[in-house]
Design a protein around this motif. Structure first.
Motif, PDB file in Angstrom:
ATOM      1  N   GLU A  60      26.282  33.343  40.547  1.00 32.48           N
ATOM      2  CA  GLU A  60      26.396  34.405  41.412  1.00 32.48           C
ATOM      3  C   GLU A  60      26.754  35.765  40.586  1.00 32.48           C
ATOM      4  N   VAL A  61      25.883  36.652  40.574  1.00 34.25           N
ATOM      5  CA  VAL A  61      26.055  37.948  39.602  1.00 34.25           C
ATOM      6  C   VAL A  61      27.335  38.742  40.357  1.00 34.25           C
ATOM      7  N   ARG A  62      28.255  39.180  39.473  1.00 32.32           N
ATOM      8  CA  ARG A  62      29.135  40.362  40.105  1.00 32.32           C
ATOM      9  C   ARG A  62      28.833  41.481  39.765  1.00 32.32           C
ATOM     10  N   ASP A  63      29.410  42.580  40.576  1.00 35.70           N
ATOM     11  CA  ASP A  63      29.406  43.980  40.087  1.00 35.70           C
ATOM     12  C   ASP A  63      30.611  44.512  39.101  1.00 35.70           C
ATOM     13  N   HIS A  64      30.164  45.486  38.412  1.00 38.84           N
ATOM     14  CA  HIS A  64      31.007  45.912  37.177  1.00 38.84           C
ATOM     15  C   HIS A  64      32.489  45.884  37.591  1.00 38.84           C
ATOM     16  N   VAL A  65      32.927  46.462  38.760  1.00 42.69           N
ATOM     17  CA  VAL A  65      34.404  46.405  39.180  1.00 42.69           C
ATOM     18  C   VAL A  65      34.800  44.756  39.299  1.00 42.69           C
ATOM     19  N   ASP A  66      34.334  43.918  39.521  1.00 44.59           N
ATOM     20  CA  ASP A  66      34.762  42.570  39.683  1.00 44.59           C
ATOM     21  C   ASP A  66      34.711  42.143  38.253  1.00 44.59           C
ATOM     22  N   VAL A  67      33.700  42.310  37.354  1.00 42.25           N
ATOM     23  CA  VAL A  67      33.337  41.918  36.050  1.00 42.25           C
ATOM     24  C   VAL A  67      34.616  42.474  35.148  1.00 42.25           C
ATOM     25  N   GLY A  68      34.688  43.907  35.057  1.00 43.57           N
ATOM     26  CA  GLY A  68      35.714  44.430  34.530  1.00 43.57           C
ATOM     27  C   GLY A  68      37.161  44.596  34.741  1.00 43.57           C
ATOM     28  N   SER A  69      37.431  43.996  36.007  1.00 44.56           N
ATOM     29  CA  SER A  69      38.800  44.285  36.223  1.00 44.56           C
ATOM     30  C   SER A  69      39.470  43.194  35.622  1.00 44.56           C
ATOM     31  N   ALA A  70      38.911  42.028  35.001  1.00 45.31           N
ATOM     32  CA  ALA A  70      39.620  41.078  34.278  1.00 45.31           C
ATOM     33  C   ALA A  70      39.595  41.436  32.950  1.00 45.31           C
ATOM     34  N   LEU A  71      38.753  42.539  32.663  1.00 47.08           N
ATOM     35  CA  LEU A  71      38.800  42.849  30.968  1.00 47.08           C
ATOM     36  C   LEU A  71      39.297  44.372  30.795  1.00 47.08           C
ATOM     37  N   GLY A  72      40.074  44.757  31.754  1.00 46.83           N
ATOM     38  CA  GLY A  72      40.810  46.044  31.375  1.00 46.83           C
ATOM     39  C   GLY A  72      40.398  47.304  32.366  1.00 46.83           C
ATOM     40  N   LEU A  73      39.634  46.896  33.354  1.00 42.78           N
ATOM     41  CA  LEU A  73      39.240  48.217  34.158  1.00 42.78           C
ATOM     42  C   LEU A  73      40.217  48.160  35.304  1.00 42.78           C
ATOM     43  N   ASP A  74      40.906  49.362  35.439  1.00 44.77           N
ATOM     44  CA  ASP A  74      41.909  49.079  36.476  1.00 44.77           C
ATOM     45  C   ASP A  74      42.039  50.529  37.228  1.00 44.77           C
ATOM     46  N   LEU A  75      41.370  50.350  38.346  1.00 41.82           N
ATOM     47  CA  LEU A  75      41.045  51.400  39.551  1.00 41.82           C
ATOM     48  C   LEU A  75      42.353  51.844  40.251  1.00 41.82           C
ATOM     49  N   VAL A  76      42.981  50.529  40.371  1.00 41.48           N
ATOM     50  CA  VAL A  76      44.373  50.707  41.426  1.00 41.48           C
ATOM     51  C   VAL A  76      45.230  51.478  40.608  1.00 41.48           C
ATOM     52  N   THR A  77      45.724  51.567  39.290  1.00 38.23           N
ATOM     53  CA  THR A  77      46.532  52.540  38.763  1.00 38.23           C
ATOM     54  C   THR A  77      46.126  53.828  38.801  1.00 38.23           C
ATOM     55  N   ALA A  78      44.623  53.947  38.540  1.00 33.84           N
ATOM     56  CA  ALA A  78      44.052  55.265  38.633  1.00 33.84           C
ATOM     57  C   ALA A  78      44.507  55.966  39.953  1.00 33.84           C
ATOM     58  N   VAL A  79      44.330  55.247  41.092  1.00 40.08           N
ATOM     59  CA  VAL A  79      44.544  55.896  42.309  1.00 40.08           C
ATOM     60  C   VAL A  79      46.068  56.341  42.490  1.00 40.08           C
ATOM     61  N   LYS A  80      46.852  55.255  41.868  1.00 36.31           N
ATOM     62  CA  LYS A  80      48.443  55.788  41.860  1.00 36.31           C
ATOM     63  C   LYS A  80      48.489  57.345  40.890  1.00 36.31           C
TER      64      LYS A  80
END
Length: 429
Positions: free
Chosen positions: A135-155
């Protein structure tokens, strides 16, 4: 801006061409301003002629020793009227300038006519979209385990920003370095470092002001609120690169001028609420490697094709499937006469998405900037300017994460990037 002489000579044709861009040219408004301008200029010429005649008359009277007071009083009255006409003419010309600044560029004859993106035409498709047995995952799901942090960016700031750490931050940097090295080493561009903030004149020169001020972020230089000089964060380094030739007459033997820069870009994304809010597709701050060429008018359409090839070379090197689209009249940018979009395949969306837009602006920007060269006859002539992404770094990262994802959550690093990654062949959690 377009040449005002085109409106003066054949406004109906201009209006028809602009209508294909969904721009309703105010023919009556322009005609009224032109009539006012002509009337003032005609009256001014008549007054100047009469004043010259009176000056001669005064000279003759003085020569005869006769009284000149009545004639001098009449001449003085003409001077007052001439000053009033000069002010009125300045006002009309200012209104004409504002009118012209709002008019988009004319589409080239080869541009397909269409109302919106549905009218764009596919030129070619390169590469085959990958097939996955998971099952293909989008870049957010793939990247979150590799260092993409959108939650901290919101903070830290808010939505539509990102934080990258570790391997994914390095991969982002590697992409930009690969693009710059390819464009400078193989395509002949000069790497530039330019300001991330520019003045209003620069944005007027490339056409972002006054029409697109709502899309810009601005800051004031010191002072209390309402005081100090206003700077704007660049929406793209096209602005700073192209304006290097503003108010210049460049030597013909220096053409073409080919420039590239890697910069952050800042856009408010006004009017895009609800679009691509997940992940890195549409952000307020993103990185881009920009390509700009300043060229002789006779070569600009050949150069446009070359620039498309330069941007394509990055996608080919990365092994990413993509297609080239010729934009229709209704989907082109404000200053463009002809535009190609490169769209990369995103498996999670099961579609192609824009990753580069490359445009020929002909003399539209050069006229606003007064960017010229001396032609063979030694006379100043307007240059042609072109710009495009080579590529948008964040969107390229998105494409790499999605196209090279593996079942175990790792991402294979394209071979051309491995020298920039210390030889690493994959990113793993």
């Amino acid at each position: 801006m377009i040449d005002i002489q085109l409106l003066r000579k054949d406004i109906d044709n201009v209006a028809a061409r602009l209508a294909t861009r969904k721009f309703p040219l105010d023919v009556a408004g322009f005609t009224a301003l032109e009539a006012e301008r002509k009337a003032i200029q005609t009256r001014t010429e008549d007054l100047q002629s009469k004043r010259n005649s009176l000056a001669k008359q005064i000279g003759m009277l003085k020569g005869k020793g006769e009284d000149t007071s009545a004639v001098m009083a009449e001449a003085a009255g003409l001077g007052d009227e001439l000053k009033a006409n000069e002010t009125a003419l300045g006002d009309v010309q200012a209104k004409l300038a504002v009118f012209m600044e709002a008019v988009p560029n004319l589409p080239h004859a080869s541009v397909p006519v269409g109302a919106d993106e549905s009218g764009n035409v596919e030129v070619r498709k390169v590469g085959t979209p990958p097939v996955f047995d998971f099952e293909v995952r989008d870049h957010v799901d793939v990247g979150s385990a590799l260092g993409l942090d959108l939650v901290t960016a919101v903070k830290l700031t808010g939505s539509r920003f990102s934080v990258m750490k570790g391997g994914i931050a390095r991969l982002h940097r590697a992409l930009a370095q690969y693009m710059l090295d390819t464009h400078t080493g193989e395509h002949g561009y000069t790497e530039c470092y330019t300001p991330y903030m520019v003045n209003a004149d620069s944005l007027r020169g490339t056409g972002q002001l006054p029409k697109f001020e709502a899309d810009l972020f601005s800051v004031k230089k010191g002072g209390a609120e309402g005081e100090g000089e206003t700077f704007y964060l660049i929406p793209t380094s096209e602005v700073s690169l192209t304006n290097t030739v503003r108010d210049e007459i460049v030597a013909i033997d220096t053409l073409p001028i080919k420039m590239t820069a890697h910069t952050p870009c800042f856009r408010s994304e006004a009017g895009s609420a609800g679009r691509d809010t997940r992940g890195m597709i549409r952000q307020h701050q993103f990185d881009k490697v920009e390509l700009v060429q300043v060229v002789h008018p006779d070569t600009s359409y050949d150069v446009l094709e070359d620039m498309v090839g330069h941007a394509e070379a990055i996608l080919k090197g990365l092994g990413l499937p993509y297609r080239v689209m010729a934009l229709c009249t209704g989907d082109m940018g404000f200053g463009a006469t002809k535009t190609y979009d490169l769209e990369v395949w995103l498996p999670a969306q099961n579609t192609y998405r824009e990753i580069s837009s490359l445009s020929n602006c002909e003399a539209f920007q050069a006229r606003r900037m007064q960017a010229r060269f001396r032609n063979a006859a030694g006379k100043p002539e307007l240059l042609h300017t072109l710009n495009g992404s080579g590529l948008a770094v964040g969107r390229t990262l998105v494409a790499v994460l999605e196209n090279y994802q593996q079942a175990d959550g790792s991402v294979v690093i394209p071979e051309v990037l491995r020298p920039y990654m210390g030889g690493l062949s994959a990113l793993k959690a």
